[in-house]
Write an enzyme that holds these catalytic residues in place. Structure first.
Site, PDB file in Angstrom:
ATOM      1  N   GLU A 110       0.805  -1.219   0.000  1.00  0.00           N
ATOM      2  CA  GLU A 110       0.000   0.000   0.000  1.00  0.00           C
ATOM      3  C   GLU A 110       0.840   1.272   0.000  1.00  0.00           C
ATOM      4  OE1 GLU A 110      -0.612  -2.649   1.807  1.00  0.00           O
ATOM      5  OE2 GLU A 110      -2.553  -3.294   1.047  1.00  0.00           O
ATOM      6  N   HIS A 163     -11.395  -5.610   8.217  1.00  0.00           N
ATOM      7  CA  HIS A 163     -12.205  -5.465   7.007  1.00  0.00           C
ATOM      8  C   HIS A 163     -13.457  -4.618   7.230  1.00  0.00           C
ATOM      9  CE1 HIS A 163      -9.773  -8.978   5.922  1.00  0.00           C
ATOM     10  NE2 HIS A 163     -10.142  -8.817   4.665  1.00  0.00           N
TER      11      HIS A 163
HETATM   12  C1  LIG Z   1      -1.878  -4.901   4.234  1.00  0.00           C
HETATM   13  C2  LIG Z   1      -2.872  -5.740   3.513  1.00  0.00           C
HETATM   14  N1  LIG Z   1      -3.190  -5.421   2.237  1.00  0.00           N
HETATM   15  C3  LIG Z   1      -4.092  -6.147   1.567  1.00  0.00           C
HETATM   16  C4  LIG Z   1      -4.714  -7.223   2.129  1.00  0.00           C
HETATM   17  C5  LIG Z   1      -5.772  -8.022   1.347  1.00  0.00           C
HETATM   18  N2  LIG Z   1      -5.296  -9.361   1.069  1.00  0.00           N
HETATM   19  C6  LIG Z   1      -5.606 -10.401   1.859  1.00  0.00           C
HETATM   20  S1  LIG Z   1      -4.826 -11.803   1.382  1.00  0.00           S
HETATM   21  C7  LIG Z   1      -4.089 -11.026   0.073  1.00  0.00           C
HETATM   22  C8  LIG Z   1      -3.170 -11.802  -0.827  1.00  0.00           C
HETATM   23  C9  LIG Z   1      -2.033 -12.407  -0.065  1.00  0.00           C
HETATM   24  O1  LIG Z   1      -1.249 -13.177  -0.924  1.00  0.00           O
HETATM   25  P1  LIG Z   1      -0.046 -14.054  -0.399  1.00  0.00           P
HETATM   26  O2  LIG Z   1       0.836 -13.248   0.494  1.00  0.00           O
HETATM   27  O3  LIG Z   1       0.586 -14.688  -1.568  1.00  0.00           O
HETATM   28  O4  LIG Z   1      -0.713 -15.157   0.547  1.00  0.00           O
HETATM   29  P2  LIG Z   1      -1.765 -16.286   0.137  1.00  0.00           P
HETATM   30  O5  LIG Z   1      -3.134 -15.689   0.293  1.00  0.00           O
HETATM   31  O6  LIG Z   1      -1.470 -16.727  -1.252  1.00  0.00           O
HETATM   32  O7  LIG Z   1      -1.560 -17.379   1.128  1.00  0.00           O
HETATM   33  C10 LIG Z   1      -4.464  -9.692   0.028  1.00  0.00           C
HETATM   34  C11 LIG Z   1      -4.058  -8.738  -1.008  1.00  0.00           C
HETATM   35  C12 LIG Z   1      -4.361  -7.512   3.466  1.00  0.00           C
HETATM   36  N3  LIG Z   1      -4.922  -8.536   4.128  1.00  0.00           N
HETATM   37  N4  LIG Z   1      -3.435  -6.776   4.120  1.00  0.00           N
END
Ligand SMILES: Cc1ncc(C[n+]2csc(CCOP(=O)(O)OP(=O)(O)O)c2C)c(N)n1
Ligand SMILES: Cc1ncc(C[n+]2csc(CCOP(=O)(O)OP(=O)(O)O)c2C)c(N)n1
Ligand SMILES: [Mg+2]
Ligand SMILES: [Mg+2]
Lengths: 336, 380, 336, 380
Positions: C60, C129
């Site tokens: 972000e 959220h």
């Molecule tokens: C700071 C923040 N930004 C955005 C999100 C929204 N979000 C939740 S999971 C996710 C993707 C995460 O991907 P990854 O790190 O590859 O983990 P995975 O879900 O594949 O296990 C996002 C963008 C969040 N939870 N926290």
């Protein structure tokens, strides 16, 4: 009693907390060998070692975030943020982790962090070195926020903050760092006033002037100046900004009927907004005039050559008092 | 000399390490082999059982979400080897900082199934006591937990403990500033922390290639942190890699980074629709690398998995699923007034006033018991 | 007129802004191929290409920080923050860069960023959220902050926000995303009400009920329910949270003498504090009772099974109205 | 293969590149040499002159601070070659995102000397129009500008421009999350951005070893960003390295990272006392590597620098110093009411009310002119 400057008092408070509890560790930029850019941690690395006084890499989110991990492990970290304006990279860790972890873990994990922040203006510094970000933290549930105005409070309240099992934002008025005062280094913490308690620092009958941190001195000066004109100002040093100790404020406003709140932070949603709102809600029938705020303007902190215009000074406080009193000689010429 | 990658002590091992290939055949890997030399058939069966059980947990939870019993569920389908191989390499006093997806890890750690579900049901903030299981609550703020693990590990050093902290993170998380700062601190303080990155190829709808131009494991050496890239669908290799990192941590070797290359076979969460952003080919390709199937073949081909053993594993999975379902459905809604609990450790005048106010407000609806029941109706 | 949901209206607003000005670009996580986790940007990457609808890496601070760089280069970036609780890693860039750069450069550089934030609770989500972080930005000088409550405003005000040369935080009430309304897609921006203007959405005479975003609908329902009891509530949709358009509020409170402010954010230094303080200052002699705040509590957002207790609903609003009216049947049993 | 550092296209060149050694002798460097093949003696003299002049600016500003004319000054002593070599490699339409220390860069870019000083005097927020000089205001928030440069560079690509953005940063800055995120974005979008890191060995009182366990230049390859480690006290090598990076950027090659290894000979700022944290040995060691002395010897030994030329350079420095001093001292204090300017681009009711109030307040002290003068006295 010993005469100490504000920085010396904080230094003594840190030292005492570290002596009393081996789990107290300090983290921050330049706090070790240098002793901090304000010398607040002077000598502590030498005496306690680099495992308890930790010069960290240059990254505020990590300073807070690793302190969270240390707290998980039972430590009581004291983080130094070098200047007010540098706390924002650590904002996410403070708001989403530090403030919420106790609730998130159903009370099973404690976050006894103390985050020290030299704050406020008046020292002729460049941008980002004179801010008053306290309102962001007062709005954040799960944190306690305090600010000190004199060496004794600095010494006592810092120790109370470190001893607290809640996370505490500790705002130090950097332009008062060299102010001297008598400090009782043997103070009994359990008998000392709680860090949550507001204090009437000058008794008065006509108007209640509420402030904290760097402006307490100015408010006391204003009260003296007003006395010459026959106006009796009661000055309250909030000490705790979150939660505000409304007892003494309510009691005072019920007597004076008039309230002025003053701080360096911008007006809109600065702490004054909450105090005016809460006192209006709590003391509506006692108020004889609209409460008045005397604050920094709703601008980014200006270049230092202009800061005296932004910062509330004695005259602007007295102008606010005039308005609260509905006095015709109000300098501003503005109605409430 | 000045080439940061030249010193073998901090050199990355960026080839993809494997011990069991996708087709179930054994693979020779000199770096990893010594770390699992002691793993006997019984232990392998244990790993298989773990994987089957957490896959069942995953299915059951997905079903419960569809039935409205859970608000949301983040499936771990396809990542069982990464979760089991890593958690089974840890000692009880190693402290785990997971993301929302490590629910299989939490199960292995001993957390109560109904507890694990309670946060996904929306009835609790944590499913277990972090201190009891040496495992933090699932982290939702992407990357934040890597700093906590690093700080905890710094604390281990201060306390003179031969233990470690492990941070789980995803491929998407590697883009966050917090993850970088963790590696800086971990390297500077030689903290006994393991960064365990599950590269499951997706961050919601974003492919890993958007986050990383070159393999993720290539970043850590730039901090002086040794790094391993391991087949995340090979439970034995993950176990070995995690033991490699754990051994380094416990012996004063400082931080390590593991990239477990795996694949998120399901949606990001039950709220996600992956058909909008990825095709079937990739899914089929990874389906052929399934972590459970390959260990099964590996054992079968060596005559180490018979029908009885299979049945025992299935029975275990059935039991766990039943326990989970019953526990989840039986979880009572929390008491309304509990929203005021644990914000602070000691009284707080403003919040106490709000609590008092709300208690009286609730009581006004239906007398003395109102504060402990839900308010449904409007008054008008 | 076309019937659209709130998300469709925002989507249409983005589309129109992109058609009108080739310098408008969108940045965010999952906004491209997926069309956003709420489908707000659905179809835009397909139609405008991946150089104008940019799926960014998961960071972000970088989303905001690169948008600052794009603004330096003359672009008008529209950033999407996926959920309210994920804005904090970008806080430093917003507070120290986005908000201050226009002043820092003596007006020579403009920061026409729009930062879209789906916010608020009521959708049964896990932690982080469902937050309402708007007060942090209202307290930050240099930003404009708006929130919409219906599809027409969403369409119009988003376009105004993007056209504004000031940075704008645009708060979208995610629990109203599927609410439908009539939208005039041909609206003339220059004739439409300014995004800075508050709006009286229900006329009334007994008490002024001020709100914004997700609670406008609830406030209107409360006004209807109160009407059955013979209480006439005037409901004001703030629309602009910074600056607040005090004209209509003052005018209303001068008529009703009573003020209730309601929002989901925590009470302490939530926007209600500023409105209560400002209206008290401006309308003191017209107030017949202490203003009342009906807000989320001073707690981290609770687990979703409990969110209905945290969020002001129709009953709590009416309880607040009762208190403002000093009615004996006030549900809370509390005095002002 | 999977070794991120194996592909020569993205491979780091982590040896320390030099073209002129500390003793003034020429050095052969095959990578850098082609980039300065066109640099003739006149241009070398120009670089010498630039360095001498900005060192004079530094001395003059330090003196002005001691005399109370400046509130603060961050010396660039010792870093002249890094600043001059880099800025002289840029085209006018390349956009610069500096830190507080790149005041020599600002001077070369054409910014007015009094303007440059005005922010250090405390009388202005910016010393120049960023659009006029294609140079942003000095960044104080450590690392923040690297994201701005990356975003600007993304914009260049969108606009189809063959130009670049350059971010200056310090060694301390490399620990910040923003710097990491910049590299992630720069790599993903192949943005034409140059990260120019002056490793001056200190971040206030913290030695570079605290921020980086292994050479800083070793980080970029982990993102797929080629990286060069260059002698930051060798102006010709810095020029060449920056041209290397600029050429890559302009030809669609994407981002590059340069670590210029140099030394902060002065205090962090005039408010700092470096004797508290570092010894004289290090200072002497680096004094022997002085960037100006070595270019002087290099030219002299080749008979390319005579007394007249030296005198001309000194005269230029004298003139610049005099101009700086006069401009700085002559800078008027800004008007009080200007604090309300440029917060917004259009009217803002709350702020306008505050402005109006303060204007009337000031006027009440001394009649109509008060709003444009400073208020010193108290009223009581
Ligand atoms: C700071 C923040 N930004 C955005 C999100 C929204 N979000 C939740 S999971 C996710 C993707 C995460 O991907 P990854 O790190 O590859 O983990 P995975 O879900 O594949 O296990 C996002 C963008 C969040 N939870 N926290
Ligand atoms: C976010 C932030 N944190 C802390 C500071 C205080 N600070 C100013 S300069 C500095 C050291 C910077 O070191 P480096 O990046 O090496 O640059 P140098 O000063 O050596 O040029 C620090 C800690 C700051 N300006 N911004
Ligand atoms: Mg992933
Ligand atoms: Mg440095």
């Amino acid at each position: 009693m010993t005469t100490l400057t504000l920085t010396q008092a904080i230094n003594a408070g840190l030292r005492k907390a570290m002596e009393d509890d081996p789990k107290v560790v300090l983290l921050g930029e330049d706090i070790g060998t240098l002793g901090g850019v304000f010398r607040v941690t002077d000598g502590l690395m030498k005496d306690f070692g680099s495992h308890r006084v930790i010069d960290t890499p240059l990254a505020e989110s990590a300073i807070i975030g690793t302190a969270v991990g240390l707290a998980y492990r039972g430590f009581r970290p004291v983080c130094e943020i070098q200047f007010d304006g540098f706390i924002y990279p650590g904002f996410d860790q403070i708001v989403s982790q530090v403030a919420k972890l106790h609730m998130r873990t159903h009370g099973q994990v404690r976050m006894p962090l103390t985050i020290r922040v030299p704050f406020g203006g008046g020292i002729g510094s460049p941008e980002h070195h004179s801010e008053s970000p306290e309102a962001y933290f007062v709005h954040t549930s799960g944190l306690r926020v305090i600010s000190v105005s004199n060496p004794q409070d600095a010494y006592t309240m810092l120790r109370q903050a470190i001893a607290s099992d809640d996370p505490v934002l500790f705002f130090e008025p950097k332009r008062r760092y060299h102010a001297k005062g008598e400090v009782d280094l043997e103070v009994d913490l359990s008998r000392a006033p709680s860090m949550g308690a507001a204090r009437i620092v000058a008794a008065g009958t006509d108007v209640t002037l509420v402030t904290y941190g760097p402006l307490v001195t100015t408010a006391l000066d204003a009260a003296k100046a007003a006395a010459d004109e026959g106006i009796s100002i009661e000055v309250i040093d909030l000490r705790s900004l979150s939660p505000v100790d409304y007892g003494p404020l309510e009691e005072s406003v019920r007597r004076t009927g008039r309230l002025v709140v003053t701080h360096e932070a911008s007006e809109t949603l600065g702490l004054g907004a909450e105090i005016v709102a809460a006192i209006t809600e709590r003391c509506f029938n006692y108020l004889e005039a609209a409460p008045v705020r005397v604050t920094g303007f709703d601008i980014p902190y200006p270049p230092s050559k202009l800061e005296k215009h932004h910062l509330p000074d004695l005259d602007r406080m007295l102008d606010g008092v005039d308005r609260a009193l509905g006095r015709p000689n109000s300098l501003s010429g503005l109605e409430g | 000399m000045l080439d940061a990658t030249a010193d073998p002590g901090t050199s990355p091992q960026l080839g993809l390490h494997q011990l069991i290939a996708a087709d179930g055949a054994g693979v020779v890997d000199e770096l990893l082999a010594p770390f699992v030399a002691d793993v006997d058939d019984e232990q392998l069966l244990g790993l298989l059982s773990d994987m089957v059980v957490i896959r069942r947990i995953d299915f059951e939870a997905t079903a419960l979400q569809r039935q409205g019993q859970l608000a949301l569920w983040p499936p771990m389908l396809g990542q069982e080897a990464s979760q089991i191989g890593s958690v089974r390499a840890l000692a009880d006093d190693d402290f785990i900082f997971p993301t929302y997806r490590e629910n299989g890890v939490a199960y292995c750690r001993g957390a109560d199934l109904a507890g694990i579900m309670s946060t996904w049901r929306g009835s609790a903030n944590t499913g277990w006591d972090p201190h009891e299981f040496n495992m933090a609550t699932p982290q939702i703020i992407i990357g934040a937990q890597t700093l906590h693990a690093t700080g905890y590990a710094m604390g281990l050093t201060m306390d003179g403990k031969e233990s470690l902290a492990i941070a789980y993170l995803g491929d998407g998380a590697t883009s966050q500033g917090d993850v970088h700062e963790s590696m800086v601190f971990a390297a500077s303080f030689q903290a006994p922390v393991v960064f365990f990155c599950q590269n499951n190829h997706w961050a919601i709808s974003e492919p890993v290639g958007l986050q990383a131009h070159v393999p993720i494991a290539g970043r850590a050496p730039g901090y002086g942190i040794p790094s391993l890239r391991v087949d995340g669908n090979d439970v034995l290799a993950v176990l070995a890699a995690t033991r490699w990192a754990a051994t380094r941590a416990r012996s004063g070797g400082g931080p390590s980074f593991i990239e477990a290359v795996t694949y998120r076979m399901g949606p990001h969460t039950t709220a996600d629709d992956p058909t909008r952003y990825r095709g079937l080919t990739e899914l089929e390709e990874w389906g052929a690398k399934d972590p459970i199937a390959r260990l099964r073949i590996f054992l079968q081909s060596r005559g180490k998995l018979d029908a009885d053993q299979e049945a025992a594993i299935e029975a275990k999975a059935d039991a766990v699923a039943a326990e989970l379902r019953a526990g989840c459905i039986g979880t009572p809604d929390p008491a309304p007034m509990s929203i005021f609990d644990n914000v602070y450790t000691s009284p707080h005048a403003i919040l106490d006033r709000q609590r008092d106010h709300y208690e009286r407000y609730l009581a006004s609806f239906s007398g003395a018991t109102a504060a402990n029941t839900l308010v449904e109706g409007t008054r008008s």
